[in-house]
Design an enzyme around this catalytic site. Structure first.
Site, PDB file in Angstrom:
ATOM      1  N   LYS A   1      30.973  12.896   8.916  1.00 15.71           N
ATOM      2  CA  LYS A   1      32.198  12.672   9.691  1.00 15.71           C
ATOM      3  C   LYS A   1      32.631  11.207   9.553  1.00 15.71           C
ATOM      4  CE  LYS A   1      31.282  16.472  12.825  1.00 15.71           C
ATOM      5  NZ  LYS A   1      30.628  16.994  14.014  1.00 15.71           N
TER       6      LYS A   1
ATOM      7  N   GLN B   1      28.111  15.127  19.421  1.00 13.72           N
ATOM      8  CA  GLN B   1      27.537  16.125  18.513  1.00 13.72           C
ATOM      9  C   GLN B   1      26.658  17.108  19.290  1.00 13.72           C
ATOM     10  OE1 GLN B   1      28.432  16.418  15.350  1.00 13.72           O
ATOM     11  NE2 GLN B   1      27.064  18.118  14.932  1.00 13.72           N
TER      12      GLN B   1
ATOM     13  N   ASP C   1      37.492  17.280  19.529  1.00 15.19           N
ATOM     14  CA  ASP C   1      36.736  18.502  19.244  1.00 15.19           C
ATOM     15  C   ASP C   1      37.435  19.719  19.858  1.00 15.19           C
ATOM     16  OD1 ASP C   1      34.470  18.862  17.695  1.00 15.19           O
ATOM     17  OD2 ASP C   1      33.110  17.992  19.175  1.00 15.19           O
TER      18      ASP C   1
HETATM   19  N1  GUN Z   1      27.817  21.122  16.233  1.00 16.45           N
HETATM   20  C1  GUN Z   1      28.128  22.085  15.342  1.00 16.45           C
HETATM   21  N2  GUN Z   1      29.452  22.150  15.149  1.00 16.45           N
HETATM   22  C2  GUN Z   1      30.000  21.206  15.946  1.00 16.45           C
HETATM   23  C3  GUN Z   1      31.335  20.776  16.164  1.00 16.45           C
HETATM   24  O1  GUN Z   1      32.311  21.293  15.609  1.00 16.45           O
HETATM   25  N3  GUN Z   1      31.469  19.749  17.043  1.00 16.45           N
HETATM   26  C4  GUN Z   1      30.425  19.188  17.694  1.00 16.45           C
HETATM   27  N4  GUN Z   1      30.679  18.208  18.562  1.00 16.45           N
HETATM   28  N5  GUN Z   1      29.176  19.561  17.503  1.00 16.45           N
HETATM   29  C5  GUN Z   1      28.972  20.558  16.629  1.00 16.45           C
END
Ligand code: GUN
Length: 289
Positions: free
Chosen positions: A53, A97, A120
C-alpha cells in the site's frame, strides 16, 4: 466456450495512471494526498499488504506513513494515534490493517477513524451511506470489482447477480453495490442449501469466501461473468482463487484470474478513495468512480 479474461492488472494500471494526474493537480494546488496505515502485530501477510500500500502511494506521488505496533500494544495506544491522525491536515486517509489482535474491539477502533478519512469504507457512517444508495467512501475490494465489470462492459441492470460470501469487507457491500445498479441480487452463505442451484442462475457471479475450488465449471451458467475475489495459498505455495480456474474457463464468458484479477484493484481503489478525500478537503471537484 473459453472465457475472456478480465485483466485486473491492466485495469489497475489504467486507473492508477488517471489517479496520478489527479495527484499532480492536487500538488499544484498545494496539497499532497496522504495515507496513514496502522498495523498491530506480526502477521506476515498483513505486513506485505501494508508495504504494498505504501509503495503504491509513492508510485503516484502520494505521501504515506506506516505506524507499526507490537502484538501486545494496548487499544488505547492505537486509539490515541488515530485521534492524532484525524486532526493531522497532511493525512487524508487512515487505514487500520485487519485482522487486529484478539484483545482489540475492532468496531471501536474502526469507529474512531474520522468518517472524512475512512478510505477503507468500514466506518458505520460510510456503510450507512452505501446502504442508502448515496455512498461516500466505498470498501475497496467490492468497489474494485465494480470497476472491472464496468471496464469490460458487463451489463448489470436487470441481471441475476449472485454473491458467494457475506463478509463485511466484501460480500455484503458487494451485494449493495450490485443492487444499486439494479441487479437482482442473491447472497449465498456457508449454510446455503444448494449452492450450485444459485450459482447456475447467475449472469454475474462474485465469489469471496476464501476457500479454493468452492465454485467449479459445472456450477457456472454458460457465458456468465465470474469474478474471483479469493486469494488462497496451496500447500505447494501457489496462489489460487476460490473458483476452479481451469473448469470455469470452459464455461464462463468472462473470468478474472488469480493472481492478476481483483487483487491489484483493492489497492487501486484505496488510492482512489484517498485522492478523493484530499480533493474534498482541498475544496476541489472530485469525480466519482
Ligand atoms: N485486511 C484484509 N483486507 C483488508 C482491507 O481491505 N482493509 C484493511 N484495513 N484490512 C484488510
Amino acid at each position: 466456450m473459453t472465457a475472456a479474461i478480465m485483466d485486473g492488472l491492466a485495469v489497475s494500471k489504467e486507473t492508477r495512471a488517471r489517479l496520478q494526474g489527479r495527484v499532480e493537480a492536487l500538488r499544484c494546488a498545494g496539497t499532497t494526498p496522504g495515507l496513514a496505515v496502522l498495523i498491530v502485530g506480526e502477521n506476515p501477510a498483513s505486513k506485505v499488504y501494508v508495504r504494498n500500500k505504501a509503495k503504491a502511494c509513492g508510485e503516484i506521488g502520494m505521501h504515506s506513513e506506516i505506524h507499526e505496533y507490537p502484538g501486545d500494544a494496548t487499544e488505547a495506544t492505537v486509539l490515541a494515534k488515530i485521534a492524532e491522525l484525524n486532526a493531522d491536515p497532511r493525512i487524508h486517509g487512515i487505514l487500520v490493517q485487519l485482522p487486529l489482535p484478539k484483545h482489540f474491539d475492532v468496531d471501536n477502533v474502526l469507529e474512531t477513524i474520522s468518517p472524512h478519512k475512512d478510505v477503507d469504507g468500514f466506518h458505520k457512517e460510510s456503510l450507512g451511506a452505501l446502504m442508502s444508495g448515496n455512498p461516500t467512501f466505498q470498501p475497496c475490494t467490492p468497489h474494485g470489482v465494480m470497476v472491472i465489470l464496468d471496464h469490460y462492459g458487463i451489463p448489470l441492470a436487470g441481471v441475476d447477480a449472485v454473491v458467494v460470501g457475506r463478509s463485511n469487507i466484501v460480500g455484503k457491500p458487494q451485494a449493495l453495490m450490485l443492487l444499486a445498479r439494479d441487479a437482482t441480487v442473491t447472497i449465498c452463505t456457508s449454510k446455503t442449501k444448494d449452492l450450485a442451484a444459485h450459482t447456475r442462475r447467475a449472469d454475474v457471479l462474485v465469489v469471496a469466501v476464501g476457500r479454493p475450488g468452492v465454485v467449479t465449471g459445472d456450477m457456472i451458467k454458460p457465458g456468465a461473468a465470474v469474478v474471483d475475489v479469493g486469494i488462497n495459498r496451496t500447500a505447494e505455495g501457489k496462489l489460487v482463487g476460490d473458483v476452479d480456474f481451469e473448469s470455469a474457463k470452459q464455461v464462463a464468458g468472462w473470468l478474472t484470474p488469480v493472481p492478476g484479477g481483483v487483487g491489484p484493484m483493492t489497492i487501486t481503489m484505496l488510492l482512489a478513495n484517498t485522492v478523493r478525500s484530499a480533493e474534498l478537503a482541498a475544496g476541489l471537484p472530485s469525480p466519482k468512480f
